[in-house]
Structure formats: C-alpha cells, structure tokens
Design a protein around this motif. Structure first.
Motif, PDB file in Angstrom:
ATOM      1  N   ARG A   1       0.817  -1.214   0.000  1.00  0.00           N
ATOM      2  CA  ARG A   1       0.000   0.000   0.000  1.00  0.00           C
ATOM      3  C   ARG A   1       0.850   1.263   0.000  1.00  0.00           C
ATOM      4  O   ARG A   1       0.409   2.304   0.424  1.00  0.00           O
ATOM      5  N   THR A   2       2.043   1.197  -0.477  1.00  0.00           N
ATOM      6  CA  THR A   2       2.982   2.305  -0.358  1.00  0.00           C
ATOM      7  C   THR A   2       2.813   3.353  -1.443  1.00  0.00           C
ATOM      8  O   THR A   2       3.463   4.372  -1.396  1.00  0.00           O
ATOM      9  N   GLY A   3       1.991   3.157  -2.411  1.00  0.00           N
ATOM     10  CA  GLY A   3       1.855   4.112  -3.493  1.00  0.00           C
ATOM     11  C   GLY A   3       2.611   3.690  -4.737  1.00  0.00           C
ATOM     12  O   GLY A   3       2.620   4.412  -5.722  1.00  0.00           O
ATOM     13  N   GLU A   4       3.279   2.552  -4.687  1.00  0.00           N
ATOM     14  CA  GLU A   4       3.937   2.037  -5.874  1.00  0.00           C
ATOM     15  C   GLU A   4       2.872   1.636  -6.886  1.00  0.00           C
ATOM     16  O   GLU A   4       1.841   1.098  -6.532  1.00  0.00           O
ATOM     17  N   THR A   5       3.142   1.899  -8.137  1.00  0.00           N
ATOM     18  CA  THR A   5       2.195   1.546  -9.176  1.00  0.00           C
ATOM     19  C   THR A   5       2.544   0.176  -9.730  1.00  0.00           C
ATOM     20  O   THR A   5       3.679  -0.063 -10.128  1.00  0.00           O
ATOM     21  N   THR A   6       1.560  -0.710  -9.738  1.00  0.00           N
ATOM     22  CA  THR A   6       1.770  -2.043 -10.302  1.00  0.00           C
ATOM     23  C   THR A   6       1.568  -1.981 -11.811  1.00  0.00           C
ATOM     24  O   THR A   6       1.121  -0.977 -12.351  1.00  0.00           O
ATOM     25  N   ILE A   7       1.894  -3.061 -12.470  1.00  0.00           N
ATOM     26  CA  ILE A   7       1.683  -3.117 -13.925  1.00  0.00           C
ATOM     27  C   ILE A   7       0.206  -2.973 -14.254  1.00  0.00           C
ATOM     28  O   ILE A   7      -0.162  -2.345 -15.237  1.00  0.00           O
ATOM     29  N   TRP A   8      -0.664  -3.520 -13.393  1.00  0.00           N
ATOM     30  CA  TRP A   8      -2.101  -3.419 -13.621  1.00  0.00           C
ATOM     31  C   TRP A   8      -2.548  -1.964 -13.504  1.00  0.00           C
ATOM     32  O   TRP A   8      -3.401  -1.511 -14.255  1.00  0.00           O
ATOM     33  N   GLY A   9      -1.963  -1.246 -12.562  1.00  0.00           N
ATOM     34  CA  GLY A   9      -2.302   0.161 -12.376  1.00  0.00           C
ATOM     35  C   GLY A   9      -1.873   1.005 -13.565  1.00  0.00           C
ATOM     36  O   GLY A   9      -2.581   1.920 -13.986  1.00  0.00           O
ATOM     37  N   ARG A  10      -0.700   0.708 -14.114  1.00  0.00           N
ATOM     38  CA  ARG A  10      -0.229   1.445 -15.297  1.00  0.00           C
ATOM     39  C   ARG A  10      -1.133   1.192 -16.496  1.00  0.00           C
ATOM     40  O   ARG A  10      -1.505   2.119 -17.217  1.00  0.00           O
ATOM     41  N   ILE A  11      -1.475  -0.065 -16.725  1.00  0.00           N
ATOM     42  CA  ILE A  11      -2.347  -0.401 -17.849  1.00  0.00           C
ATOM     43  C   ILE A  11      -3.725   0.221 -17.644  1.00  0.00           C
ATOM     44  O   ILE A  11      -4.348   0.713 -18.588  1.00  0.00           O
ATOM     45  N   TYR A  12      -4.204   0.233 -16.398  1.00  0.00           N
ATOM     46  CA  TYR A  12      -5.493   0.860 -16.072  1.00  0.00           C
ATOM     47  C   TYR A  12      -5.477   2.339 -16.442  1.00  0.00           C
ATOM     48  O   TYR A  12      -6.414   2.839 -17.055  1.00  0.00           O
ATOM     49  N   ASN A  13      -4.394   3.037 -16.113  1.00  0.00           N
ATOM     50  CA  ASN A  13      -4.292   4.457 -16.440  1.00  0.00           C
ATOM     51  C   ASN A  13      -4.254   4.689 -17.952  1.00  0.00           C
ATOM     52  O   ASN A  13      -4.875   5.624 -18.464  1.00  0.00           O
ATOM     53  N   ILE A  14      -3.538   3.837 -18.660  1.00  0.00           N
ATOM     54  CA  ILE A  14      -3.467   3.961 -20.124  1.00  0.00           C
ATOM     55  C   ILE A  14      -4.838   3.709 -20.743  1.00  0.00           C
ATOM     56  O   ILE A  14      -5.267   4.429 -21.651  1.00  0.00           O
ATOM     57  N   LEU A  15      -5.557   2.694 -20.255  1.00  0.00           N
ATOM     58  CA  LEU A  15      -6.884   2.408 -20.788  1.00  0.00           C
ATOM     59  C   LEU A  15      -7.886   3.512 -20.462  1.00  0.00           C
ATOM     60  O   LEU A  15      -8.798   3.766 -21.254  1.00  0.00           O
ATOM     61  N   ASN A  16      -7.732   4.172 -19.319  1.00  0.00           N
ATOM     62  CA  ASN A  16      -8.595   5.316 -19.014  1.00  0.00           C
ATOM     63  C   ASN A  16      -8.444   6.395 -20.074  1.00  0.00           C
ATOM     64  O   ASN A  16      -9.437   6.960 -20.548  1.00  0.00           O
ATOM     65  N   ILE A  17      -7.217   6.691 -20.446  1.00  0.00           N
ATOM     66  CA  ILE A  17      -6.969   7.689 -21.489  1.00  0.00           C
ATOM     67  C   ILE A  17      -7.539   7.213 -22.816  1.00  0.00           C
ATOM     68  O   ILE A  17      -8.157   7.988 -23.555  1.00  0.00           O
ATOM     69  N   ALA A  18      -7.373   5.937 -23.130  1.00  0.00           N
ATOM     70  CA  ALA A  18      -7.903   5.389 -24.381  1.00  0.00           C
ATOM     71  C   ALA A  18      -9.427   5.487 -24.430  1.00  0.00           C
ATOM     72  O   ALA A  18      -9.993   5.803 -25.481  1.00  0.00           O
ATOM     73  N   VAL A  19     -10.103   5.235 -23.319  1.00  0.00           N
ATOM     74  CA  VAL A  19     -11.562   5.326 -23.279  1.00  0.00           C
ATOM     75  C   VAL A  19     -12.009   6.754 -23.536  1.00  0.00           C
ATOM     76  O   VAL A  19     -12.933   6.993 -24.324  1.00  0.00           O
ATOM     77  N   VAL A  20     -11.356   7.707 -22.908  1.00  0.00           N
ATOM     78  CA  VAL A  20     -11.718   9.112 -23.108  1.00  0.00           C
ATOM     79  C   VAL A  20     -11.519   9.509 -24.565  1.00  0.00           C
ATOM     80  O   VAL A  20     -12.387  10.165 -25.169  1.00  0.00           O
ATOM     81  N   ILE A  21     -10.412   9.108 -25.157  1.00  0.00           N
ATOM     82  CA  ILE A  21     -10.150   9.427 -26.569  1.00  0.00           C
ATOM     83  C   ILE A  21     -11.196   8.774 -27.468  1.00  0.00           C
ATOM     84  O   ILE A  21     -11.702   9.409 -28.401  1.00  0.00           O
ATOM     85  N   MET A  22     -11.540   7.512 -27.204  1.00  0.00           N
ATOM     86  CA  MET A  22     -12.550   6.824 -28.017  1.00  0.00           C
ATOM     87  C   MET A  22     -13.915   7.505 -27.914  1.00  0.00           C
ATOM     88  O   MET A  22     -14.626   7.634 -28.916  1.00  0.00           O
ATOM     89  N   ILE A  23     -14.289   7.940 -26.730  1.00  0.00           N
ATOM     90  CA  ILE A  23     -15.581   8.602 -26.562  1.00  0.00           C
ATOM     91  C   ILE A  23     -15.581   9.936 -27.297  1.00  0.00           C
ATOM     92  O   ILE A  23     -16.569  10.285 -27.962  1.00  0.00           O
ATOM     93  N   ILE A  24     -14.482  10.678 -27.223  1.00  0.00           N
ATOM     94  CA  ILE A  24     -14.402  11.959 -27.951  1.00  0.00           C
ATOM     95  C   ILE A  24     -14.464  11.725 -29.448  1.00  0.00           C
ATOM     96  O   ILE A  24     -15.187  12.428 -30.167  1.00  0.00           O
ATOM     97  N   ILE A  25     -13.731  10.734 -29.947  1.00  0.00           N
ATOM     98  CA  ILE A  25     -13.776  10.410 -31.379  1.00  0.00           C
ATOM     99  C   ILE A  25     -15.186   9.998 -31.776  1.00  0.00           C
ATOM    100  O   ILE A  25     -15.687  10.397 -32.827  1.00  0.00           O
ATOM    101  N   ARG A  26     -15.839   9.206 -30.931  1.00  0.00           N
ATOM    102  CA  ARG A  26     -17.216   8.756 -31.207  1.00  0.00           C
ATOM    103  C   ARG A  26     -18.171   9.933 -31.295  1.00  0.00           C
ATOM    104  O   ARG A  26     -19.072   9.954 -32.136  1.00  0.00           O
ATOM    105  N   LEU A  27     -17.986  10.943 -30.442  1.00  0.00           N
ATOM    106  CA  LEU A  27     -18.875  12.100 -30.455  1.00  0.00           C
ATOM    107  C   LEU A  27     -18.612  13.031 -31.637  1.00  0.00           C
ATOM    108  O   LEU A  27     -19.542  13.679 -32.128  1.00  0.00           O
TER     109      LEU A  27
END
Length: 83
Positions: free
Chosen positions: A3-29
């Motif tokens: 619980r120290t604040g270190e980012t796991t590989i899952w956390g990094r991929i989660y952050n990248i996918l969050n950005i991808a979702v936002v971009i996809m929604i903007i492109i869709r609109l």
C-alpha cells in the motif's frame, strides 16, 4: 501488503486504458465512426484491471468505489449502445 503508493503493472495499464476510453468517446462524439463495442470492451477491461490492481496491492476497501464506478459505467454504456 503493498500500500505504499507504488504503481503495479495493472495500475499502469489501467491508467493507459482510461486515457484510451476518453479518446474513443471523444472520437465517437465528433465523427461518424462506430466504436460502441470497443468502448464497452474497454470499460470491461478497466473493471478487470482495476480488480487485478486491487488484488495485487491488497487494497480492496480503498478501491471499492472505483470498482463500483467502473461497473456502473460499463452497464450504462452497454445499455446506451446495445439496449
């Protein structure tokens, strides 16, 4: 317990996918391109990756609302696009 604040590989991929979702929604609109299925699949991937990240860091209680929010977004977008 990690619980120290270190980012796991899952956390990094989660952050990248969050950005991808936002971009996809903007492109869709802004365009006529149909990314509905891809957006819903990305939301499902966000939910799974968030759960894996919490499992890896033993942070279920801290991230409980993130998982609920991801699930609600997944259901809402699925109903909106396919309902």
């Amino acid at each position: 317990m990690n619980r120290t604040g270190e980012t796991t590989i899952w956390g990094r991929i989660y952050n990248i996918l969050n950005i991808a979702v936002v971009i996809m929604i903007i492109i869709r609109l802004l365009t006529d391109m149909n990314f509905n299925m891809l957006i819903v699949c990305l939301f499902a991937a966000l939910l799974v990756l968030g759960l894996l990240d919490s499992l890896d860091r033993n942070a279920w209680r801290e991230n409980m609302f993130r998982h609920i929010f991801d699930f609600v977004l997944l259901v809402l977008f699925a109903v909106l696009y396919f309902g």
